[in-house]
Design a protein around this motif. Structure first.
Motif, PDB file in Angstrom:
ATOM      1  N   ASP A 179       1.924  -0.112  13.293  1.00 34.27           N
ATOM      2  CA  ASP A 179       2.149   0.331  14.666  1.00 34.27           C
ATOM      3  C   ASP A 179       1.295   1.560  14.903  1.00 34.27           C
ATOM      4  O   ASP A 179       1.105   2.382  13.999  1.00 34.27           O
ATOM      5  N   VAL A 180       0.789   1.700  16.133  1.00 38.16           N
ATOM      6  CA  VAL A 180      -0.133   2.784  16.438  1.00 38.16           C
ATOM      7  C   VAL A 180       0.046   3.229  17.890  1.00 38.16           C
ATOM      8  O   VAL A 180       0.464   2.448  18.743  1.00 38.16           O
ATOM      9  N   ALA A 224       0.824  -1.203   0.000  1.00 31.41           N
ATOM     10  CA  ALA A 224       0.000   0.000   0.000  1.00 31.41           C
ATOM     11  C   ALA A 224       0.859   1.255   0.000  1.00 31.41           C
ATOM     12  O   ALA A 224       1.941   1.282   0.575  1.00 31.41           O
ATOM     13  N   ASN A 225       0.344   2.270  -0.631  1.00 31.84           N
ATOM     14  CA  ASN A 225       1.016   3.565  -0.657  1.00 31.84           C
ATOM     15  C   ASN A 225       0.362   4.465   0.387  1.00 31.84           C
ATOM     16  O   ASN A 225      -0.552   5.210   0.091  1.00 31.84           O
ATOM     17  N   TYR A 226       0.819   4.355   1.626  1.00 32.52           N
ATOM     18  CA  TYR A 226       0.238   5.130   2.712  1.00 32.52           C
ATOM     19  C   TYR A 226       0.726   6.576   2.640  1.00 32.52           C
ATOM     20  O   TYR A 226       1.913   6.831   2.463  1.00 32.52           O
ATOM     21  N   ASN A 227      -0.206   7.499   2.766  1.00 29.59           N
ATOM     22  CA  ASN A 227       0.132   8.898   2.966  1.00 29.59           C
ATOM     23  C   ASN A 227      -0.971   9.519   3.813  1.00 29.59           C
ATOM     24  O   ASN A 227      -1.935   8.843   4.176  1.00 29.59           O
ATOM     25  N   PHE A 234       1.933   4.590  12.379  1.00 33.91           N
ATOM     26  CA  PHE A 234       3.309   4.669  11.912  1.00 33.91           C
ATOM     27  C   PHE A 234       3.505   3.699  10.757  1.00 33.91           C
ATOM     28  O   PHE A 234       3.120   2.530  10.842  1.00 33.91           O
ATOM     29  N   TYR A 235       4.107   4.191   9.693  1.00 35.28           N
ATOM     30  CA  TYR A 235       4.431   3.373   8.535  1.00 35.28           C
ATOM     31  C   TYR A 235       5.842   3.746   8.115  1.00 35.28           C
ATOM     32  O   TYR A 235       6.061   4.819   7.554  1.00 35.28           O
ATOM     33  N   GLY A 236       6.798   2.893   8.450  1.00 35.67           N
ATOM     34  CA  GLY A 236       8.194   3.225   8.203  1.00 35.67           C
ATOM     35  C   GLY A 236       8.571   4.434   9.048  1.00 35.67           C
ATOM     36  O   GLY A 236       8.315   4.474  10.240  1.00 35.67           O
ATOM     37  N   LYS A 237       9.126   5.444   8.412  1.00 41.76           N
ATOM     38  CA  LYS A 237       9.510   6.667   9.122  1.00 41.76           C
ATOM     39  C   LYS A 237       8.393   7.700   9.138  1.00 41.76           C
ATOM     40  O   LYS A 237       8.527   8.751   9.738  1.00 41.76           O
ATOM     41  N   LYS A 238       7.291   7.383   8.478  1.00 41.35           N
ATOM     42  CA  LYS A 238       6.169   8.314   8.404  1.00 41.35           C
ATOM     43  C   LYS A 238       5.165   8.032   9.513  1.00 41.35           C
ATOM     44  O   LYS A 238       5.025   6.896   9.961  1.00 41.35           O
ATOM     45  N   SER A 239       4.453   9.085   9.935  1.00 47.28           N
ATOM     46  CA  SER A 239       3.362   8.903  10.891  1.00 47.28           C
ATOM     47  C   SER A 239       2.170   9.744  10.441  1.00 47.28           C
ATOM     48  O   SER A 239       2.336  10.788   9.805  1.00 47.28           O
ATOM     49  N   PHE A 240       0.982   9.262  10.770  1.00 46.07           N
ATOM     50  CA  PHE A 240      -0.249   9.895  10.333  1.00 46.07           C
ATOM     51  C   PHE A 240      -1.231   9.948  11.487  1.00 46.07           C
ATOM     52  O   PHE A 240      -1.510   8.921  12.112  1.00 46.07           O
ATOM     53  N   THR A 241      -1.761  11.124  11.789  1.00 44.31           N
ATOM     54  CA  THR A 241      -2.747  11.281  12.843  1.00 44.31           C
ATOM     55  C   THR A 241      -4.137  11.138  12.249  1.00 44.31           C
ATOM     56  O   THR A 241      -4.457  11.760  11.243  1.00 44.31           O
ATOM     57  N   VAL A 242      -4.951  10.293  12.899  1.00 44.02           N
ATOM     58  CA  VAL A 242      -6.282   9.974  12.390  1.00 44.02           C
ATOM     59  C   VAL A 242      -7.288  10.061  13.532  1.00 44.02           C
ATOM     60  O   VAL A 242      -7.095   9.438  14.577  1.00 44.02           O
ATOM     61  N   ASN A 243      -8.349  10.838  13.323  1.00 39.44           N
ATOM     62  CA  ASN A 243      -9.448  10.875  14.260  1.00 39.44           C
ATOM     63  C   ASN A 243     -10.231   9.581  14.101  1.00 39.44           C
ATOM     64  O   ASN A 243     -10.515   9.150  12.982  1.00 39.44           O
ATOM     65  N   GLY A 244     -10.618   8.959  15.193  1.00 35.75           N
ATOM     66  CA  GLY A 244     -11.302   7.675  15.153  1.00 35.75           C
ATOM     67  C   GLY A 244     -12.582   7.671  14.334  1.00 35.75           C
ATOM     68  O   GLY A 244     -12.955   6.655  13.750  1.00 35.75           O
ATOM     69  N   GLU A 245     -13.278   8.799  14.267  1.00 37.09           N
ATOM     70  CA  GLU A 245     -14.504   8.865  13.474  1.00 37.09           C
ATOM     71  C   GLU A 245     -14.224   8.646  11.990  1.00 37.09           C
ATOM     72  O   GLU A 245     -15.095   8.193  11.256  1.00 37.09           O
ATOM     73  N   GLU A 246     -13.015   8.948  11.549  1.00 33.76           N
ATOM     74  CA  GLU A 246     -12.658   8.772  10.146  1.00 33.76           C
ATOM     75  C   GLU A 246     -12.520   7.302   9.748  1.00 33.76           C
ATOM     76  O   GLU A 246     -12.588   6.965   8.570  1.00 33.76           O
TER      77      GLU A 246
END
Length: 98
Positions: A18-19, A2-5, A65-77
């Motif tokens: 990882d979360v 997957a191409n996570y961004n 966390f995906y590799g060196k990247k991290s993404f903040t996500v609200n649970g409702e999303e």
């Protein structure tokens, strides 16, 4: 693979990532770190140092966390069944910025 961004994280598979729970209505769940083992419509099951923990999606904010990247996500999303998220989370996908 997957191409996570920051935009696509809400529609991709979360199992195996990882979360960290960075905010939650439940004070006992704040700061929990682990790997996503499984996902239901309303919860994430995390493998933590202290065993499995079930976290309510809707009332929490997560940092994935995906590799060196991290993404903040609200649970409702992401408060959908994994197989429904692709179509139902599209409204959140459109709002997110790269």
């Amino acid at each position: 693979m997957a191409n996570y961004n920051n935009k696509t994280i809400v529609i991709h598979e979360l199992s195996g990532l990882d979360v960290k729970v960075i905010a939650s209505r439940d004070k006992n769940q704040r700061g929990i770190k682990g790997r996503v083992l499984k996902e239901t419509k309303n919860t994430l099951v995390l493998d933590t140092r202290n065993g499995e923990r079930q976290i309510v999606k809707k009332t929490s904010t997560f940092k994935f966390f995906y590799g060196k990247k991290s993404f903040t996500v609200n649970g409702e999303e992401i408060n959908f069944r994994p197989y429904e998220r692709t179509e139902k989370a599209i409204k959140f996908y459109k709002r997110r910025k790269l």
